[in-house]
Design a protein around this motif. Structure first.
Motif: not given
Length: 192
Positions: A36-43
């Motif tokens: 979830r953190e990786l997805s949020l950081q990419g967004q």
């Protein structure tokens, strides 16, 4: 064995893991949280890169940015000019400093607040510009990595050997007697 199988079937049967589900009530699943953190950081990086594009700056933004660069050098050079004027014309300098001594204290506080807010805002704007540049650099990383891979792949390629030049079928039609270059004349003589 039937009792143990029954207990295990209740806990882990039906593609469920009651122990895992119970533990996740008290502690976050680290793997899912990292995803979830990786997805949020990419967004966030994608949105940040879209929000701050230098190509979208108008002429007005460039003019205001240029005007914002004037006060600091002007204050620094003005202070140096005051030192020079104190040495060149001490009487003129003393008259100006006597006038500055008459400025009331609240006006000094106002000047300090204006200068502080100006430099604070300038610091924030430059910090955001740095983050914009950083986001653009990060966005270019995959392209640079691909280019480096392509260049490195060229290192392993050895060029093909050139084919030997074929000899002319007949004698060369040059007259060796009229040739002014002695080395060429000798070479042509050996060739036939």
């Amino acid at each position: 064995m039937g009792l143990i199988d029954g207990i295990l079937a209740v806990l882990f049967g039906g593609s469920r893991n009651v122990v895992k589900e119970t533990a996740e009530v008290f502690r976050v699943n680290a793997e899912n949280e990292a995803g979830r953190e990786l997805s949020l950081q990419g967004q966030v990086l994608e949105q940040f890169g879209k929000e701050f594009r230098l190509a979208d700056r108008s002429r007005f933004d460039e003019v205001i940015d240029a005007l914002n660069r004037v006060p600091r050098p002007a204050m620094a050079l003005g202070t140096l000019a005051l030192f020079v004027s104190a040495m060149v014309d001490p009487v003129w300098f003393a008259a100006r400093m006597a006038g500055i001594a008459l400025v009331p204290e609240p006006l000094w506080w106002l000047l300090a607040a204006i200068v502080s807010f100006y430099f604070g805002a300038r610091h924030q704007a430059k910090g955001q510009q740095f983050q914009r540049d950083l986001a653009q650099t990060i966005a270019r990383v995959p392209q640079v990595v691909q280019t480096v891979r392509e260049v490195e792949a060229l290192r392993d390629v050895t060029p093909a050997r050139p084919e030997a030049a074929s000899e002319p079928a007949g004698p060369v039609a040059f007259s060796t007697a009229d040739e002014p270059n002695a080395a060429l004349r000798d070479w042509l003589a050996t060739r036939g």
